[in-house]
Each structure stands twice: as structure tokens, then as C-alpha cells.
Design an enzyme around this catalytic site. Structure first.
Site, short mmCIF file in Angstrom:
data_model
loop_
_atom_site.label_atom_id
_atom_site.label_comp_id
_atom_site.label_asym_id
_atom_site.label_seq_id
_atom_site.Cartn_x
_atom_site.Cartn_y
_atom_site.Cartn_z
N CYS A 1 -0.80 2.85 6.31
CA CYS A 1 -0.34 1.55 6.80
C CYS A 1 -0.06 0.67 5.58
O CYS A 1 -0.46 1.00 4.47
CB CYS A 1 -1.43 0.89 7.66
SG CYS A 1 -3.04 0.79 6.84
N CYS B 1 0.80 -1.23 0.00
CA CYS B 1 0.00 0.00 0.00
C CYS B 1 0.83 1.28 0.00
O CYS B 1 0.30 2.36 -0.28
CB CYS B 1 -0.95 0.00 1.19
SG CYS B 1 -1.94 -1.50 1.32
#
Length: 356
Positions: A340, A20
Site C-alpha cells: 500500500c 512506500c
């Protein structure tokens, strides 16, 4: 990717993969290369094609095929082929799962939401907020950084097509997606996987002005953190935010714009609760006191990954550009980007508006 995009074959390029926060890493690597005098100009970005992910053969089938490729005689080849069974053909379907625990990210989000007592109602309300704000920003012409793309054999995509404001009643009808039957994470309060690409142009202020560019913003400072990938997989923003503020000599009160990656509504709300907890700061972060939660009136006010989608490699650049555009629109000076990622990784970055 660089050659396919039409860059010169004299331009060096490389790939980074951090799930991510891949394009976050691409940007900060570019900053480092410019600071080290290795590059004058860097294009950093990321792409994800979730509609056409690679699907692998089973391990047994892969091993057989590799051995078959090395077989020299017809007898050896026939012997190997005879050992192939129907089960060998079962594909290994991809899953958004944490490598170190084999647990899906949604499962982790469900447990995190439970640990911080984030209710299903709170998650649905936050998801509705994200879609509502994204629709308002889109209708108001604020999402101007979207480049039209012609899909082969189909229409040209001119805007993000995952923004779907619903109602609390409709969202409440959905069943738990991961922990059944009592989980709180559903398809409606999770970011959806989508195709997407993003890129950002980086250079020193001196180089930009020499080339005739007016910069949008400075990338002032950044940090990467890592923590327990099982119980704290999605708490990267909580750990990274106080560190990047200290590094930049700023406080939460100095930040005008917050852009956090919305993996799940439960993940965002759990992070906000963790950031606002002295107990969490003292027991898990080795800090004397909490950093404090960002005020919602400054937080993801043009929507986020829940409503705009989450093409893993592209999200980081989207966050940074949105922060820059919001700073310009709202007359702010500092933006804080946080996210995150898989492996318990986390990232935070300070963006400062270039003087207008």
C-alpha cells in the site's frame, strides 16, 4: 543520485516518488523502458534518510524570505525584517501523514483495524511473529543481500539492526500511539522509520545472458491500483492482488511465496480479512467472490517491514529480492509482492524464479 553513485555522466537517470512504493514504480518503469526498446540495462532502486529529514520554515517565514530576496533597497529590506515575529521561526515538523486528509498513517491504521475488528492482541501477535521470523532468518544467514555500510564517524553497519523479538507481556504494556486512550496501534506493532537503500539490476533475459549474468528471477507482471485515501488508504494489496493474478493467468494456489509490505500489523491483518471476504469483494471491489487470504506458512516468512524497518523508497526492491531468494531457497516458482502507499495507491507484482 546516479552521479553520486559513480555512474557515467552519459547515463540518463530520473527520480520517481510514490512514497512506500517508490522503488516498485522505479522497477516497473525500468521494465517498460526495456520493453519499449529505450534501454538495455536499468538500475532501479530507492533510498530514504529518515534520520535527517528536511525541516521547513513556516509558510509565513518562507514568504518573507522570498520577498526579502527580491527587495532592492535597504529601506525595503529593513521594512520586511521588522515584520518578522518570533512565531515565524517555528519550524514545520515533518509527519507521516496523508496529504489528501491530513491524517497520520497510524491514525488510518487504527481506524482500519477497528473497521475489520482486528484486536490489539492479534496485532501484537503478528508483530511478534514478524520479529521472530526476521531474527531466525538473520541468524540462519538467509538475509545475504545486505551490503555493509560505513556510517561517517561511526561503526560499519553490517546487518539490519531493528530486529528485536520481544514478548507479548512487554508489548502489552505499551500505550496506543495514535488514537488515545482506546486505539490498538502501538510503537511495537507498527513498522519503524529507518535509513535504508536498495537497488535491483534489470535487463532482458537475452541481454543478461549475453553479458554473462545468471538472472535471479523474472518480473512477470504488475499492476497499480488506487482507492479511497481516507477509509481505504492501506488496502492496496487487497485491490491489487486479484488484478495481478488475473493479468498473469494465475490463482492464489499457484503462488509459492508472498511478500507484502507490513506498514502496521493492523493493516496486514485487515488486508487478509478483506481478501478473505466475499462481502467486501462484492460491495467494494465489484467482484463476485473473494480472492482468498494468503496462507501464513507462505507469507513474509523471513520477517517484514515491522521487523526490518521501512525506509519508504527502499522497501519495494527489498520485497522483490526477498521473494526471489525465498523462491530459490524453498524451490517455488511464483512469488507475489504487494504494498500500500500514500494517496490510496497500491501495487502488486508477480515474480517468477529463473530456471536453476
Amino acid at each position: 543520485a546516479a552521479l553520486g553513485a559513480g555512474f557515467s555522466d552519459k547515463t540518463p537517470a530520473h527520480t520517481v516518488t510514490m512514497a512506500c512504493i517508490s522503488s516498485n514504480q522505479a522497477m516497473t518503469t525500468g521494465v517498460g523502458m526495456i520493453a519499449a526498446g529505450q534501454c538495455d540495462v536499468v538500475v532501479a532502486g530507492g533510498v530514504e534518510l529518515m534520520s535527517d529529514v528536511p525541516i521547513r520554515h513556516s509558510r509565513k517565514m518562507r514568504k518573507t524570505m522570498l520577498t526579502l530576496n527580491r527587495a532592492k533597497t535597504l529601506g525595503q529590506k529593513l521594512s520586511l525584517i521588522s515584520k518578522i515575529r518570533p512565531a515565524h521561526f517555528a519550524p514545520e515538523l515533518p509527519a507521516v501523514a496523508e496529504f489528501s486528509t491530513s491524517e497520520t498513517m497510524g491514525h488510518s491504521a487504527d481506524r482500519l483495524a477497528a473497521a475489520f475488528a482486528v484486536s490489539r492482541l492479534e496485532q501484537d501477535e503478528y508483530a511478534l511473529r514478524s520479529h521472530t521470523l526476521a531474527k531466525k532468518a538473520q541468524d540462519g544467514g538467509l538475509l545475504l543481500d545486505v551490503v555493509p555500510f560505513k556510517v561517517p564517524g561511526k561503526d560499519t553497519v553490517t546487518k539490519d539492526n531493528g530486529i528485536r523479538p520481544s514478548s507479548m507481556e512487554q508489548m502489552g504494556k505499551l500505550k496506543p500511539a495514535f488514537i488515545k486512550p482506546h486505539g490498538t496501534v502501538t510503537a511495537a506493532n507498527s513498522s519503524f522509520l529507518t535509513d535504508g537503500a536498495s537497488a535491483i539490476l534489470l535487463m532482458s533475459e537475452e541481454k543478461a545472458l549475453a553479458l554473462g549474468y545468471k538472472p535471479k528471477a523474472y518480473l512477470r507482471d504488475f499492476v497499480y491500483v488506487s482507492q479511497d485515501p481516507k477509509d481505504q488508504l492501506l488496502l492496496g494489496p487487497t485491490y491489487a492482488t486479484p488484478k495481478v493474478l488475473e493479468k498473469a493467468g494465475l490463482t492464489m494456489a499457484d503462488i509459492d511465496v508472498f511478500e507484502f509490505h507490513e506498514a502496521f500489523a493492523g493493516q496486514i491483518l485487515a488486508n487478509l480479512k478483506a481478501m478473505d471476504s466475499d462481502w467486501f469483494a462484492q460491495n467494494y471491489m465489484g467482484r463476485k467472490s473473494k480472492v482468498g487470504a494468503p496462507p501464513l506458512e507462505k507469507f513474509n516468512t523471513w520477517g517484514g517491514s515491522l521487523s526490518l524497518g521501512h525506509p519508504f523508497g527502499a522497501t519495494g526492491c527489498r520485497l522483490v529480492i526477498t521473494a526471489a531468494h525465498r523462491l530459490k531457497k524453498e524451490g517455488g516458482q511464483y512469488g507475489l509482492v504487494a504494498a500500500c502507499a500514500a494517496g490510496g495507491q497500491g501495487h502488486a507484482m508477480i515474480v517468477e524464479l529463473y530456471p536453476q
